[in-house]
Design a protein around this motif. Structure first.
Motif, mmCIF file in Angstrom:
data_model
loop_
_atom_site.group_PDB
_atom_site.id
_atom_site.type_symbol
_atom_site.label_atom_id
_atom_site.label_comp_id
_atom_site.label_asym_id
_atom_site.label_seq_id
_atom_site.Cartn_x
_atom_site.Cartn_y
_atom_site.Cartn_z
ATOM 1 N N ASP A 173 18.859 35.505 29.611
ATOM 2 C CA ASP A 173 19.043 36.648 28.797
ATOM 3 C C ASP A 173 20.337 37.244 28.774
ATOM 4 O O ASP A 173 20.787 37.794 27.683
ATOM 5 C CB ASP A 173 17.978 37.865 29.671
ATOM 6 C CG ASP A 173 16.484 37.618 29.590
ATOM 7 O OD1 ASP A 173 16.362 37.125 28.318
ATOM 8 O OD2 ASP A 173 15.866 37.873 30.363
ATOM 9 N N ILE A 174 21.087 37.330 29.968
ATOM 10 C CA ILE A 174 22.432 37.721 30.099
ATOM 11 C C ILE A 174 23.113 36.898 30.929
ATOM 12 O O ILE A 174 22.810 36.349 31.953
ATOM 13 C CB ILE A 174 22.246 39.239 30.650
ATOM 14 C CG1 ILE A 174 21.348 40.184 29.976
ATOM 15 C CG2 ILE A 174 23.761 39.798 30.665
ATOM 16 C CD1 ILE A 174 21.260 41.740 30.524
ATOM 17 N N ILE A 175 24.386 36.779 30.510
ATOM 18 C CA ILE A 175 25.333 35.949 31.358
ATOM 19 C C ILE A 175 26.360 37.068 31.757
ATOM 20 O O ILE A 175 27.200 37.616 30.839
ATOM 21 C CB ILE A 175 26.126 34.883 30.447
ATOM 22 C CG1 ILE A 175 25.009 33.782 30.027
ATOM 23 C CG2 ILE A 175 27.077 34.379 31.333
ATOM 24 C CD1 ILE A 175 25.543 32.931 29.219
ATOM 25 N N ALA A 176 26.462 37.120 32.897
ATOM 26 C CA ALA A 176 27.589 38.096 33.424
ATOM 27 C C ALA A 176 28.769 37.221 33.535
ATOM 28 O O ALA A 176 28.707 36.254 34.402
ATOM 29 C CB ALA A 176 27.063 38.800 34.928
ATOM 30 N N VAL A 177 29.839 37.601 33.180
ATOM 31 C CA VAL A 177 31.154 36.803 33.554
ATOM 32 C C VAL A 177 32.263 37.648 34.114
ATOM 33 O O VAL A 177 32.530 38.873 33.766
ATOM 34 C CB VAL A 177 31.553 36.514 32.023
ATOM 35 C CG1 VAL A 177 32.805 35.764 32.020
ATOM 36 C CG2 VAL A 177 30.646 35.946 31.210
ATOM 37 N N GLN A 178 32.863 37.021 35.126
ATOM 38 C CA GLN A 178 33.933 37.569 35.969
ATOM 39 C C GLN A 178 35.201 37.041 35.417
ATOM 40 O O GLN A 178 35.318 35.570 35.421
ATOM 41 C CB GLN A 178 33.787 37.427 37.327
ATOM 42 C CG GLN A 178 34.728 38.197 37.975
ATOM 43 C CD GLN A 178 34.826 37.927 39.707
ATOM 44 O OE1 GLN A 178 34.233 36.951 39.956
ATOM 45 N NE2 GLN A 178 35.144 38.908 40.281
ATOM 46 N N PRO A 179 35.957 37.677 34.452
ATOM 47 C CA PRO A 179 37.399 37.017 34.206
ATOM 48 C C PRO A 179 38.465 36.803 35.471
ATOM 49 O O PRO A 179 38.084 37.358 36.464
ATOM 50 C CB PRO A 179 37.876 38.117 33.130
ATOM 51 C CG PRO A 179 37.437 39.352 33.867
ATOM 52 C CD PRO A 179 36.102 39.051 34.629
ATOM 53 N N VAL A 180 39.367 35.894 34.835
ATOM 54 C CA VAL A 180 40.155 35.469 36.219
ATOM 55 C C VAL A 180 40.972 36.678 36.335
ATOM 56 O O VAL A 180 41.305 37.010 37.633
ATOM 57 C CB VAL A 180 41.150 34.455 35.497
ATOM 58 C CG1 VAL A 180 42.091 34.190 36.507
ATOM 59 C CG2 VAL A 180 40.237 33.218 35.577
ATOM 60 N N ASN A 181 41.444 37.251 35.374
ATOM 61 C CA ASN A 181 42.499 38.479 35.372
ATOM 62 C C ASN A 181 41.678 39.582 34.421
ATOM 63 O O ASN A 181 41.454 39.578 33.499
ATOM 64 C CB ASN A 181 43.739 38.175 34.828
ATOM 65 C CG ASN A 181 44.824 39.166 34.864
ATOM 66 O OD1 ASN A 181 44.359 40.429 35.397
ATOM 67 N ND2 ASN A 181 46.068 39.017 34.634
ATOM 68 N N LYS A 182 41.394 40.666 35.538
ATOM 69 C CA LYS A 182 40.796 41.686 34.707
ATOM 70 C C LYS A 182 41.454 42.443 33.693
ATOM 71 O O LYS A 182 40.891 43.380 32.878
ATOM 72 C CB LYS A 182 40.178 42.650 35.846
ATOM 73 C CG LYS A 182 40.827 43.442 36.659
ATOM 74 C CD LYS A 182 40.080 44.260 37.816
ATOM 75 C CE LYS A 182 41.049 44.916 38.616
ATOM 76 N NZ LYS A 182 40.361 46.196 39.506
ATOM 77 N N ASP A 183 42.668 42.452 33.752
ATOM 78 C CA ASP A 183 43.551 43.130 32.873
ATOM 79 C C ASP A 183 43.724 42.403 31.596
ATOM 80 O O ASP A 183 44.082 43.023 30.603
ATOM 81 C CB ASP A 183 45.043 43.266 33.398
ATOM 82 C CG ASP A 183 45.066 44.071 34.640
ATOM 83 O OD1 ASP A 183 44.284 44.854 34.950
ATOM 84 O OD2 ASP A 183 46.049 43.588 35.663
ATOM 85 N N GLU A 184 43.138 41.334 31.663
ATOM 86 C CA GLU A 184 43.021 40.359 30.431
ATOM 87 C C GLU A 184 41.610 40.208 29.891
ATOM 88 O O GLU A 184 41.255 39.161 29.277
ATOM 89 C CB GLU A 184 43.765 38.973 30.357
ATOM 90 C CG GLU A 184 45.329 39.388 30.643
ATOM 91 C CD GLU A 184 45.995 38.089 30.835
ATOM 92 O OE1 GLU A 184 45.476 37.078 30.631
ATOM 93 O OE2 GLU A 184 47.325 37.905 31.130
ATOM 94 N N ILE A 185 40.997 41.221 30.108
ATOM 95 C CA ILE A 185 39.567 41.218 29.855
ATOM 96 C C ILE A 185 39.226 41.014 28.313
ATOM 97 O O ILE A 185 38.178 40.256 27.926
ATOM 98 C CB ILE A 185 38.777 42.557 30.442
ATOM 99 C CG1 ILE A 185 37.261 42.202 30.319
ATOM 100 C CG2 ILE A 185 39.101 43.956 29.583
ATOM 101 C CD1 ILE A 185 36.806 42.892 31.504
#
Lengths: 253, 405
Positions: free
Chosen positions: B219-231
């Protein structure tokens, strides 16, 4: 009507007509009346209902303007005045006393007496002092904070008399002042009008009671069908001065 | 002079009957609606955000087309995400972690009753901890699920208070039947204040597959970026790879990647809609309120015709009469606005406190004096405008006719 010529009359009606148009019918309420009222006179305008006396009062009291003719008050032709000028004129020169008292129900006796001064921009302190004096004059000093529905008919009419004097008018215009009162209270009210007259106030009373008119007025104008029918006069009474009364009636300004 | 007329108007208002005050209902409702809406302010945003489970500020979510846009029926996920997309996203260099989340509607039986609720998966391994952190999972009784649990489930808070309608509260140790399969309850989560989180049964991934035959759908893919400033860059990377995997052109995407900002935006869009609706209702009721004032003032002019005649006979000018009725009407509006503002502030206060206890937030209710000032000013002006026509009518009364009444 020869008398009074030469010196200028306080009120003069010159060939005054007032017609009401109702569809095709023309009601000739006032049909060519001329008369002069001098300062200090107690005048009664007499007539049965439909004689045009109420319309005459409205014209003299500058509540209405004539269809034709001229009305002079203090030498000014008021038949040409604008509505607001007429209002100011009424407020300054004419004190009304009505058959049904016509006090404002939401205001106390004192506030009712103050109201004409309010409309003339008299400062509140002065208004209060004068209203209290005037109410004392008509022997209602202890009823000042009562509302009209807490007063008897005679008391209401005395408040109305006090109110009519508020701005030291030239003329008191009383329309059937005793019409809603019993004989005894009516007499009290007339007594106050007599006293005012004796102080030199000009009083015009409209009534259909000939007895009342003849007893109190110096000159009686009899109207019928919008026309002046006859004029009767009685001898002028000598005026007397009673001190405090006069001071208050004349005012302090 | 003006102050004298003002006093007169006040006196007249004091003698007004109940009927006059009832016509103020429109102004009252309108002002109360606007004031309470603005007083609630970000309280509403907090409440709505929590309903959609948006709490993290550093996750991207990927959904198949249409869903998060609340689009028309049929534009939903006809072409759902699968493990294929999940794997592709995981491989991106700007992605630290990608977790598939499923939420399925499910029949839940207990105490010989059945309700329909939701079941969702808890991934295994490292991702389990990550998801627990993201949803701030804490149990109020019992414990959380572990990798080795089989046939176990944890439930949302609403099962514990039985606000789901099972007729009996569920506690750890009880057995519930979900989609005809028995599960033992091991824990109850703390209250979240969200209809999604508080009504859900959480189970391990395999078990969800076994009751839902969802296959490799996600349904949903939750993605955590490596760098949250470059989201935003991460977002572009995901979009690029998904276009390739799903073979669609730019502009034809049948999926959507939302950042926390865009999630917040869609919440704000909903809120904006709600606010617009309330503002429209408020405007209508204020308009009706204004008509009410016109009505009551006109009636008053007719009722007090004689009084107007008397005042004219003792020297009141047309302007003075106009002013008296005009001020009276303005004050009437002001009274409606005052009561409305007071009531609206009260609603805002209670509302914020309510949101606090509902979603466990700690917003401070406050009184917005500028708002109150402007709503009072506004209702004063509306009252005045509504009074113009009746006041002109009063001023233009012919004294002779008025006295004849």
């Amino acid at each position: 009507m020869k008398k009074g010529e030469g010196k200028s009359a306080l009120i003069e009606l010159k060939d005054v007509f007032k017609y009401y148009y109702m569809g095709d019918n023309v009601v000739k309420a006032v049909d060519g009346i001329s008369l002069k009222i001098n300062e200090g006179e107690f005048v009664a305008i007499m007539g049965p209902s439909g004689s045009g006396k109420s319309t005459s009062m409205n014209l003299v009291g500058s509540l209405d303007v004539p269809t034709k003719g001229h009305i002079f008050l203090d030498g000014e032709d008021i038949s040409t005045f604008s509505e607001s000028d007429l209002s100011q004129l009424r407020g300054q020169k004419i004190g009304f006393i009505f058959q049904s008292f016509n006090l404002i129900p939401n205001l106390t006796a004192k506030e009712n007496v103050m109201l004409p001064m309010t409309f003339q921009g008299v400062p509140i302190e002065e208004r209060e002092i004068r209203a209290e004096e005037l109410l004392s004059l008509v022997e209602l000093g202890d009823r000042m904070d009562h509302y009209p529905n807490e007063l008897s008919g005679g008391q209401k009419q005395r408040v109305a008399i006090a109110r009519s004097l508020a701005n030291e008018p030239e003329v008191i215009l009383a329309d059937e002042p005793t019409g809603n009162l019993d004989t005894k209270t009516g007499d009290i009210v007339m007594h106050f009008l007599d006293r005012l007259h004796k102080q030199g106030k000009t009083i015009i009373m409209i009534t259909h009671e000939s007895e009342l008119a003849e007893r109190h007025a110096e000159i009686v104008y009899w109207l019928r069908d919008g026309k002046l029918e006859k004029i009767t006069k009685k001898k002028k009474e000598k005026k007397y001065i009673d001190g405090e009364f006069k001071k208050i009636v004349k005012g302090r300004r | 002079m003006l102050s004298d007329i003002f006093t007169l108007s006040m006196k007249n208002l004091k003698h007004r009957g109940l009927r006059s005050w009832l016509t103020l209902l429109g102004i009252f409702i309108g002002v109360a609606a606007v004031v309470s809406l603005i007083s609630l302010g970000n309280g509403l945003q907090t409440a709505v955000s929590s309903q959609f489970g948006i709490s993290s500020t550093e996750l991207l979510s990927v959904q198949a087309g249409g869903i998060s846009d609340f689009g028309p029926p049929g534009s939903g996920a006809v072409d759902p995400l699968t493990t294929k997309e999940l794997e592709a996203i995981e491989k991106l260099s700007s992605v630290k972690r990608a977790v598939g989340r499923d939420i399925v509607s499910a029949k839940l039986e207990y105490n010989k009753r059945a309700v329909f609720g939701y079941a969702t998966n808890i991934p295994s391994g490292d991702n389990r901890k990550f998801i627990y952190e993201q949803i701030e999972a804490k149990t109020i009784v019992g414990r959380l699920l572990k990798d080795e649990d089989v046939g176990k489930v944890i439930l949302g808070y609403n099962f514990y208070t039985d606000s789901v309608g099972l007729g009996k509260k569920v506690v750890p140790g009880n057995t519930v039947i979900i989609q005809n399969k028995s599960f033992q309850v091991v824990g109850i989560l703390e209250k979240k204040g969200s209809f999604i989180f508080d009504n859900v049964a959480y189970m391990n991934e395999d078990e969800l597959d076994s009751i839902s035959n969802y296959g490799d759908k996600i349904d949903i893919i939750a993605v955590q970026p490596v760098n949250k400033d470059e989201i935003l860059k991460t977002k572009e990377d995901i979009e690029k790879i998904l276009r390739k995997v799903r073979d669609v052109k730019v502009g034809d995407e049948n999926f959507e990647v939302s950042t926390p900002e865009s999630s917040l935006e869609s919440v704000n869009a909903i809120l904006g809609g709600v606010q617009m609706f309330i503002v429209i209702v408020a405007s209508i009721s204020i308009f009706i309120g204004a008509l009410g004032i016109v009505n009551t003032m006109t009636t008053s002019v007719l009722e007090r015709k004689k009084e107007i005649g008397i005042m004219k006979s003792i020297g009141a000018t047309n302007y003075q009469i106009f002013l008296q009725f005009f001020i009276e009407s303005s004050l009437l509006g002001l009274v409606g606005g005052f009561v409305g503002a007071a009531f609206g502030t009260l609603i805002g206060f209670i509302g914020v406190l309510g949101i606090n206890s509902f979603v466990n937030s700690d917003l401070t209710p406050s009184i917005n004096f500028a708002l109150i000032f402007f709503s009072l000013l506004g209702s004063f002006i509306i009252g005045g405008i509504a009074g113009i026509a009746p006041a002109i009518r009063a001023a233009n009364q012919n004294p002779v006719e008025a006295l004849r009444e």
